[in-house]
Design a protein around this motif. Structure first.
Motif, mmCIF file in Angstrom:
data_model
loop_
_atom_site.group_PDB
_atom_site.id
_atom_site.type_symbol
_atom_site.label_atom_id
_atom_site.label_comp_id
_atom_site.label_asym_id
_atom_site.label_seq_id
_atom_site.Cartn_x
_atom_site.Cartn_y
_atom_site.Cartn_z
ATOM 1 N N TYR A 1 76.106 60.489 35.494
ATOM 2 C CA TYR A 1 75.883 59.435 36.486
ATOM 3 C C TYR A 1 76.364 58.064 36.013
ATOM 4 N N GLY A 2 77.193 58.029 34.985
ATOM 5 C CA GLY A 2 77.742 56.770 34.507
ATOM 6 C C GLY A 2 77.070 56.300 33.230
ATOM 7 N N SER A 3 77.854 55.703 32.345
ATOM 8 C CA SER A 3 77.332 55.263 31.053
ATOM 9 C C SER A 3 77.010 53.776 31.018
ATOM 10 N N SER A 4 77.208 53.065 32.121
ATOM 11 C CA SER A 4 76.877 51.638 32.118
ATOM 12 C C SER A 4 75.359 51.474 32.054
ATOM 13 N N ILE A 5 74.926 50.350 31.537
ATOM 14 C CA ILE A 5 73.484 50.115 31.436
ATOM 15 C C ILE A 5 72.855 50.066 32.829
ATOM 16 N N GLU A 6 73.600 49.596 33.824
ATOM 17 C CA GLU A 6 73.073 49.566 35.193
ATOM 18 C C GLU A 6 72.854 50.986 35.718
ATOM 19 N N SER A 7 73.790 51.898 35.414
ATOM 20 C CA SER A 7 73.653 53.286 35.850
ATOM 21 C C SER A 7 72.485 53.969 35.166
ATOM 22 N N GLN B 1 64.782 41.398 42.989
ATOM 23 C CA GLN B 1 65.338 42.585 43.628
ATOM 24 C C GLN B 1 65.792 43.554 42.538
ATOM 25 N N PRO B 2 65.551 44.860 42.718
ATOM 26 C CA PRO B 2 66.004 45.828 41.716
ATOM 27 C C PRO B 2 67.526 45.907 41.672
ATOM 28 N N ALA B 3 68.035 46.421 40.570
ATOM 29 C CA ALA B 3 69.478 46.586 40.424
ATOM 30 C C ALA B 3 69.983 47.571 41.470
ATOM 31 N N ALA B 4 71.247 47.461 41.790
ATOM 32 C CA ALA B 4 71.844 48.367 42.765
ATOM 33 C C ALA B 4 71.764 49.801 42.262
ATOM 34 N N VAL B 5 71.716 50.751 43.177
ATOM 35 C CA VAL B 5 71.538 52.151 42.828
ATOM 36 C C VAL B 5 72.828 52.909 43.119
ATOM 37 N N THR B 6 73.129 53.888 42.263
ATOM 38 C CA THR B 6 74.291 54.725 42.516
ATOM 39 C C THR B 6 73.935 55.786 43.539
ATOM 40 N N ALA B 7 74.940 56.426 44.082
ATOM 41 C CA ALA B 7 74.714 57.584 44.939
ATOM 42 C C ALA B 7 74.149 58.700 44.059
ATOM 43 N N LEU B 8 73.331 59.561 44.604
ATOM 44 C CA LEU B 8 72.696 60.601 43.809
ATOM 45 C C LEU B 8 73.564 61.842 43.691
ATOM 46 N N GLU B 9 74.790 61.676 43.262
ATOM 47 C CA GLU B 9 75.640 62.813 42.967
ATOM 48 C C GLU B 9 76.444 62.480 41.718
ATOM 49 N N PRO B 10 76.832 63.508 40.961
ATOM 50 C CA PRO B 10 77.611 63.223 39.760
ATOM 51 C C PRO B 10 78.868 62.439 40.104
ATOM 52 N N GLY B 11 79.199 61.519 39.233
ATOM 53 C CA GLY B 11 80.386 60.714 39.443
ATOM 54 C C GLY B 11 80.222 59.636 40.490
ATOM 55 N N GLU C 1 64.870 47.980 28.730
ATOM 56 C CA GLU C 1 64.867 48.227 27.288
ATOM 57 C C GLU C 1 65.194 49.688 26.986
ATOM 58 N N LEU C 2 64.597 50.605 27.741
ATOM 59 C CA LEU C 2 64.912 52.023 27.565
ATOM 60 C C LEU C 2 66.392 52.290 27.825
ATOM 61 N N ALA C 3 66.930 51.707 28.888
ATOM 62 C CA ALA C 3 68.343 51.905 29.226
ATOM 63 C C ALA C 3 69.247 51.388 28.107
ATOM 64 N N ALA C 4 68.900 50.252 27.539
ATOM 65 C CA ALA C 4 69.704 49.695 26.450
ATOM 66 C C ALA C 4 69.675 50.618 25.237
ATOM 67 N N PHE C 5 68.495 51.170 24.910
ATOM 68 C CA PHE C 5 68.399 52.083 23.765
ATOM 69 C C PHE C 5 69.156 53.382 24.034
ATOM 70 N N VAL C 6 69.007 53.932 25.231
ATOM 71 C CA VAL C 6 69.713 55.179 25.563
ATOM 72 C C VAL C 6 71.218 54.967 25.434
ATOM 73 N N ARG C 7 71.692 53.839 25.875
ATOM 74 C CA ARG C 7 73.126 53.525 25.742
ATOM 75 C C ARG C 7 73.508 53.411 24.269
ATOM 76 N N ALA C 8 72.625 52.878 23.437
ATOM 77 C CA ALA C 8 72.901 52.735 22.005
ATOM 78 C C ALA C 8 72.976 54.094 21.312
ATOM 79 N N LEU C 9 72.291 55.096 21.837
ATOM 80 C CA LEU C 9 72.312 56.421 21.214
ATOM 81 C C LEU C 9 73.721 57.008 21.152
ATOM 82 N N SER C 10 74.570 56.642 22.092
ATOM 83 C CA SER C 10 75.931 57.186 22.113
ATOM 84 C C SER C 10 76.949 56.225 21.492
ATOM 85 N N GLY C 11 76.475 55.201 20.813
ATOM 86 C CA GLY C 11 77.379 54.267 20.153
ATOM 87 C C GLY C 11 77.882 53.167 21.052
#
Length: 177
Positions: free
Chosen positions: A101-107, A36-46, A134-144
């Motif tokens: 939309y959140g800085s967690s890897i799931e977001s 099953q795919p990871a849970a999805v956030t609502a499509l609005e900021p925050g 893998e892309l999500a993990a790298f994108v998260r790494a870009l911000s430290g």
């Protein structure tokens, strides 16, 4: 013979004492896990942070191999076309601490997989799920937001800021010394 025994014992001790991260290069097939795919956030900021539906976030987030694969995929899929190597262009910057939309890897995974209004396309069924992680993990790494031991180095030709493994950890940003 007496000299060789201590050297042999020392070599065995060094080999036993070394601990390496487990490199599960492809947990399942290249087409994703089929779970099953990871849970999805609502499509609005925050929107609310998605709950982790499995342990994939931890598997990909702190693993040097997956982070370097994410870096390779970021270039291969031309993410820089919109995000300008993480510094922002047509798409938002990925190197700062401002996350709509959140800085967690799931977001981040949900953003890549499902897209977002006003420009971010959905890559569901276009990129295998493990590559999205893998892309999500790298994108998260870009911000430290990655462990220094796992964060990939930056190419010498792209130096707008220090390499990912030399960035201050996100938890320490904004604190006065």
């Amino acid at each position: 013979m007496n000299r060789g025994l201590p050297c042999l014992l020392s070599a065995m001790l060094v080999l036993v004492a070394c601990q390496r991260e487990k490199r599960d290069t492809r947990p399942q097939s290249a087409l994703g896990s089929g779970d099953q795919p990871a849970a999805v956030t609502a499509l609005e900021p925050g929107g609310q942070r998605p709950a982790a539906s499995d342990d994939k976030a931890g598997v990909f987030e702190a693993n040097a191999f997956h982070l370097s694969e994410g870096k390779r995929l970021f270039n291969w899929f031309n993410c820089s076309g919109c995000h300008a190597n993480g510094g922002g262009g047509m798409g938002p910057a990925l190197m700062d601490q401002k996350w709509l939309y959140g800085s967690s890897i799931e977001s981040i995974h949900a953003t890549i997989r499902d897209g977002r209004p006003n420009g971010m396309p959905s890559f569901r069924n276009k990129i295998p799920d493990d590559q999205i992680w893998e892309l999500a993990a790298f994108v998260r790494a870009l911000s430290g937001n990655a462990p220094k031991s796992a964060a990939p180095g930056r190419d010498d030709d792209m130096m707008p800021h220090p390499s990912e493994n030399r960035l201050p950890h996100a938890a320490t940003l904004g604190k006065s010394p």
